[in-house]
Scaffold this active site. Structure first.
Site, PDB file in Angstrom:
ATOM      1  N   HIS A 162      58.314  54.231  34.149  1.00 31.96           N
ATOM      2  CA  HIS A 162      58.268  52.792  34.451  1.00 31.96           C
ATOM      3  C   HIS A 162      57.780  52.559  35.880  1.00 31.96           C
ATOM      4  O   HIS A 162      56.957  51.679  36.131  1.00 31.96           O
ATOM      5  CB  HIS A 162      59.666  52.174  34.274  1.00 31.96           C
ATOM      6  CG  HIS A 162      59.976  51.747  32.884  1.00 31.96           C
ATOM      7  ND1 HIS A 162      59.986  52.619  31.824  1.00 31.96           N
ATOM      8  CD2 HIS A 162      60.285  50.519  32.370  1.00 31.96           C
ATOM      9  CE1 HIS A 162      60.301  51.970  30.715  1.00 31.96           C
ATOM     10  NE2 HIS A 162      60.475  50.693  31.013  1.00 31.96           N
TER      11      HIS A 162
ATOM     12  N   HIS B 298      67.052  56.783  35.551  1.00 34.32           N
ATOM     13  CA  HIS B 298      66.386  57.688  36.485  1.00 34.32           C
ATOM     14  C   HIS B 298      67.193  57.848  37.759  1.00 34.32           C
ATOM     15  O   HIS B 298      67.938  56.948  38.155  1.00 34.32           O
ATOM     16  CB  HIS B 298      64.992  57.170  36.842  1.00 34.32           C
ATOM     17  CG  HIS B 298      64.011  57.230  35.712  1.00 34.32           C
ATOM     18  ND1 HIS B 298      63.430  58.387  35.299  1.00 34.32           N
ATOM     19  CD2 HIS B 298      63.523  56.245  34.908  1.00 34.32           C
ATOM     20  CE1 HIS B 298      62.611  58.133  34.275  1.00 34.32           C
ATOM     21  NE2 HIS B 298      62.653  56.847  34.024  1.00 34.32           N
TER      22      HIS B 298
END
Length: 281
Positions: free
Chosen positions: A156, A212
């Site tokens: 992303h 993440h």
């Protein structure tokens, strides 16, 4: 006439090659999306790093990311092309943006597969019931587990900084933000930085969703921004250059037009000069 035909044929061949490159990258991206990552060994003492809550919810979904990353640059490019009535600039800006995003996707996926770092929520992907087995063999869904091994770098972050970073570079060029004509004007720098602000929010949301680690987000952001700038400079001049608002294709077209005009002018003059008036030394 022959020169004109050769130029058209060369341009068509270049466009076909550009299209083939993007098709190749798209296929490579789709393949790397489906490949299983390297099964990196996880030691029991490091498992605490991956015990964050696992949820299917994402602040920015993959569909939202891809939609905005494609539509936002395309809309910005279209607006400036319509304002300037420059089809050539539109074509090469779209070529540059598409190349940057596809290349970034392939690079990001390739690194993910090799590094295979577990996500912050990997423990509950591996052991949905919260009980770790003595041999550390996962009991969860295989696809969910494999996806949990693709933390570094953040896709992303990489894709958003690539798409919105390219948009920022494109705006900086068109607005002369970092060139002498754009100095001292606050709104220019704000408009230029706006896409990067969006990319930053997308990247930070991945840490809030426990998808993440911070290192993943930083690495992904730098990767996406680096790819965007490298590809942008392949098609456009430096942002501090006086002609930063024009693509190289447009500059070459202007150069060729000026050369042709100069040739026609000189040819017309020479035809008006009688040969008898030319004196040999």
């Amino acid at each position: 006439m022959l020169s004109c035909r050769c130029h058209i044929n060369t341009h068509a061949a270049n466009m076909i090659l550009e299209l083939l490159v993007r098709i190749f990258l798209l296929i490579a991206f789709l393949i790397t999306e489906e490949l299983d990552p390297f099964q990196r060994v996880i030691q029991p003492e490091e498992m605490w790093l991956y015990k964050n809550p696992h949820s299917v919810h994402s602040t920015v979904t993959t569909r939202m990311l891809f939609s905005s990353a494609i539509l936002v640059p395309l809309c910005v490019i279209t607006i400036f092309s319509l304002m300037r009535k420059d089809r050539l600039d539109f074509l090469h800006a779209v070529l540059a943006c598409s190349l940057a995003e596809l290349l970034d996707g392939v690079l990001t996926n390739s690194i993910k597969l090799i590094i295979a770092r577990p996500r912050p929520d990997f423990f509950y992907r591996c052991f949905p019931n919260g009980v770790m087995t003595t041999d550390l063999k996962c009991t969860g869904d295989l696809d969910t587990i494999n996806e949990g091994r693709k933390s570094f770098p953040s896709g992303h972050s990489s894709f958003s900084f690539c798409a919105f970073g390219f948009t920022a570079f494109y705006l900086a060029g068109k607005l002369h933000t970092f060139e002498s004509r754009g100095r001292g004007v606050g709104w220019r720098i704000l408009v230029t930085l706006a896409p990067l602000y969006v990319a930053l929010m997308v990247a930070l949301s991945r840490t809030a969703d426990y998808r993440h680690h911070y290192e993943d987000v930083i690495a992904g952001s730098l990767l996406g921004l680096a790819v965007a700038y490298a590809i942008y400079r392949q098609y456009f001049p430096a942002l501090t250059h006086a002609t930063c608002d024009k693509s190289y294709a447009r500059l070459y077209a202007l150069r060729d037009a000026m050369s042709l005009q100069e040739y026609n002018t000189n040819n017309a003059i020479s035809t008006r000069i009688p040969l008898d008036s030319v004196k040999t030394v």
